[in-house]
Enzyme design. Structure first.
Site, PDB file in Angstrom:
ATOM      1  N   ARG B  65      -7.473  57.421 -55.165  1.00  0.00           N
ATOM      2  CA  ARG B  65      -6.313  57.279 -54.290  1.00  0.00           C
ATOM      3  C   ARG B  65      -6.074  55.836 -53.852  1.00  0.00           C
ATOM      4  O   ARG B  65      -4.968  55.480 -53.450  1.00  0.00           O
ATOM      5  CB  ARG B  65      -6.443  58.204 -53.068  1.00  0.00           C
ATOM      6  CG  ARG B  65      -5.964  59.629 -53.386  1.00  0.00           C
ATOM      7  CD  ARG B  65      -5.917  60.512 -52.154  1.00  0.00           C
ATOM      8  NE  ARG B  65      -7.255  60.923 -51.744  1.00  0.00           N
ATOM      9  CZ  ARG B  65      -7.822  60.614 -50.596  1.00  0.00           C
ATOM     10  NH1 ARG B  65      -7.175  59.892 -49.711  1.00  0.00           N
ATOM     11  NH2 ARG B  65      -9.052  61.031 -50.314  1.00  0.00           N
ATOM     12  N   TYR B  69      -2.442  54.288 -53.523  1.00  0.00           N
ATOM     13  CA  TYR B  69      -1.895  53.603 -52.350  1.00  0.00           C
ATOM     14  C   TYR B  69      -1.391  52.196 -52.709  1.00  0.00           C
ATOM     15  O   TYR B  69      -0.364  51.756 -52.201  1.00  0.00           O
ATOM     16  CB  TYR B  69      -2.941  53.535 -51.226  1.00  0.00           C
ATOM     17  CG  TYR B  69      -3.416  54.905 -50.778  1.00  0.00           C
ATOM     18  CD1 TYR B  69      -2.520  55.967 -50.653  1.00  0.00           C
ATOM     19  CD2 TYR B  69      -4.754  55.142 -50.500  1.00  0.00           C
ATOM     20  CE1 TYR B  69      -2.948  57.220 -50.269  1.00  0.00           C
ATOM     21  CE2 TYR B  69      -5.187  56.400 -50.108  1.00  0.00           C
ATOM     22  CZ  TYR B  69      -4.285  57.436 -49.992  1.00  0.00           C
ATOM     23  OH  TYR B  69      -4.700  58.686 -49.618  1.00  0.00           O
ATOM     24  N   TYR B  91       5.487  60.945 -43.002  1.00  0.00           N
ATOM     25  CA  TYR B  91       5.352  62.056 -42.060  1.00  0.00           C
ATOM     26  C   TYR B  91       4.416  61.647 -40.909  1.00  0.00           C
ATOM     27  O   TYR B  91       3.565  60.771 -41.083  1.00  0.00           O
ATOM     28  CB  TYR B  91       4.857  63.327 -42.770  1.00  0.00           C
ATOM     29  CG  TYR B  91       3.384  63.408 -43.068  1.00  0.00           C
ATOM     30  CD1 TYR B  91       2.840  62.830 -44.204  1.00  0.00           C
ATOM     31  CD2 TYR B  91       2.519  64.095 -42.216  1.00  0.00           C
ATOM     32  CE1 TYR B  91       1.494  62.913 -44.478  1.00  0.00           C
ATOM     33  CE2 TYR B  91       1.167  64.196 -42.483  1.00  0.00           C
ATOM     34  CZ  TYR B  91       0.658  63.598 -43.610  1.00  0.00           C
ATOM     35  OH  TYR B  91      -0.684  63.686 -43.875  1.00  0.00           O
TER      36      TYR B  91
END
Lengths: 79, 267
Positions: B65, B69, B91
């Site tokens: 990840r 990113y 979010y």
């Protein structure tokens, strides 16, 4: 705005729709398809996603345990 | 220099939490990148702006990840460098447990562009409201769950402990999307130093759609490895022992207060 998204936004924003009776009435009065109305009344998110052709597998992780540039360690040293 | 970046929070629940300023940024942007937790929420964003580009495409099972990113950061910065007013709509709160918004703002500033963040209602904010927890009552420690396992921390079992991303606890590869019972068992073992195995903990999931139910499931700590965990599940561990008074410091404070009372008043 699509009718179902508009209704969802209204449900989120309008406190008068916080009770079950008003919630169900808002759905009944909408011009949504029977399938969408059923999904909303039954709070069936899976059916709603299917109706809207939305991928149910959304990845929501936004932070790693360890950053690849080692910024945690450098930040700590700077303090 | 033309080109700017604003990372905004849209809150947790569709329609309920977005601030007027965040909505305005989205509506007035040249291009919007969305990092949200639900496909229907993404549809909602697309109703606000004709050019919403999902950051979901950068995730892949088995892909570290950190690469994801960095790709998110580069995707946003490429448009900033092209002179566009870019909004990253994330979010919750864009700065809480979120790497790409911080990194992209930092990089944009380094390159001379205007860049800043607008806060949003975070998952933690919802947790406080839904569980009726006041982090100020006993104190509160919170960590990303894997980071809590990888590093030695000074745990205080008289305060709340919140572990985020419990669903991927212990994943060293940063490429998993599902939980691993064996690693969760290791975490339970680590926590057993400070908590009894039957200590009641809470599995929490905020409502994202207005038709969602909040999950606030109480289980025994020992049952964590067999619990149903999702990417958005958070583990909340209430205090296991009362706060212990620091008698030594209290005594020092008492003496200071006595000295202040005895000292003559200044003019």
């Amino acid at each position: 705005m699509s009718a179902v998204i508009e209704l969802l936004e209204k449900m989120g924003a309008d406190s008068s729709l916080n009770n079950a009776e008003a919630f169900d009435a808002a759905i009944a009065q909408s011009e949504l398809s029977v399938e969408l109305k059923n999904a909303l009344v039954n709070k069936n998110v899976t059916a709603l996603e299917r109706q809207l052709d939305v991928c149910p597998d959304t990845v929501c992780m936004l932070i790693p345990a360890e950053d690849d540039d080692g910024s945690e360690e450098s930040d700590a040293k700077e303090e | 220099m033309s080109g700017s970046l604003v990372c905004v929070g849209i809150g947790m629940k569709l329609g309920a939490h977005i601030s007027p300023i965040s909505r305005s940024h989205i509506e007035q942007a040249d291009v919007v990148f969305s990092g949200v937790s639900d496909g229907i929420v993404e549809l909602w964003l697309k109703e606000m702006h004709p050019d919403v580009r999902s950051l979901q495409m950068y995730y892949a099972e088995g892909k570290n990840r950190n690469i994801t990113y960095n790709e998110m950061v580069e995707a946003m910065l490429a448009e900033v460098r092209a002179g566009k007013n870019v909004v990253g709509a994330f979010y919750g709160h864009p700065g809480v447990f979120a790497l790409a918004p911080h990194k992209s703002i930092q990089q944009a500033k380094l390159e001379g562009f205007e860049a800043y963040m607008e806060p949003g209602i975070s998952a933690e904010d919802c947790l406080v409201a839904d569980l009726g927890i006041d982090p100020g009552k006993f104190g509160c420690q919170q960590y990303e769950a894997s980071q809590f396992m990888f590093y030695k921390r000074r745990l205080d079992p008289s305060a709340y402990l919140i572990l985020w991303q419990i669903g991927v606890a212990g994943d060293k590869t940063l490429g998993k999307f599902n939980s691993d019972k064996n690693k969760l068992a290791l975490l339970v073992g680590l926590l057993a130093n400070d908590y009894p195995s039957d200590h009641q903990v809470i599995l929490y999931e905020a409502a994202v759609l207005p038709i969602d139910m909040v999950r606030a499931e109480h289980i025994a700590l020992a049952d964590l490895p067999n619990a149903e965990l999702h990417q958005h599940t958070t583990l909340v561990i209430p205090p296991a022992k009362p706060m212990e008074k620091n008698q030594q410091l209290l005594e020092q404070i008492r003496r200071l207060d006595e000295q202040a009372q005895l000292a003559p008043c200044s003019a």
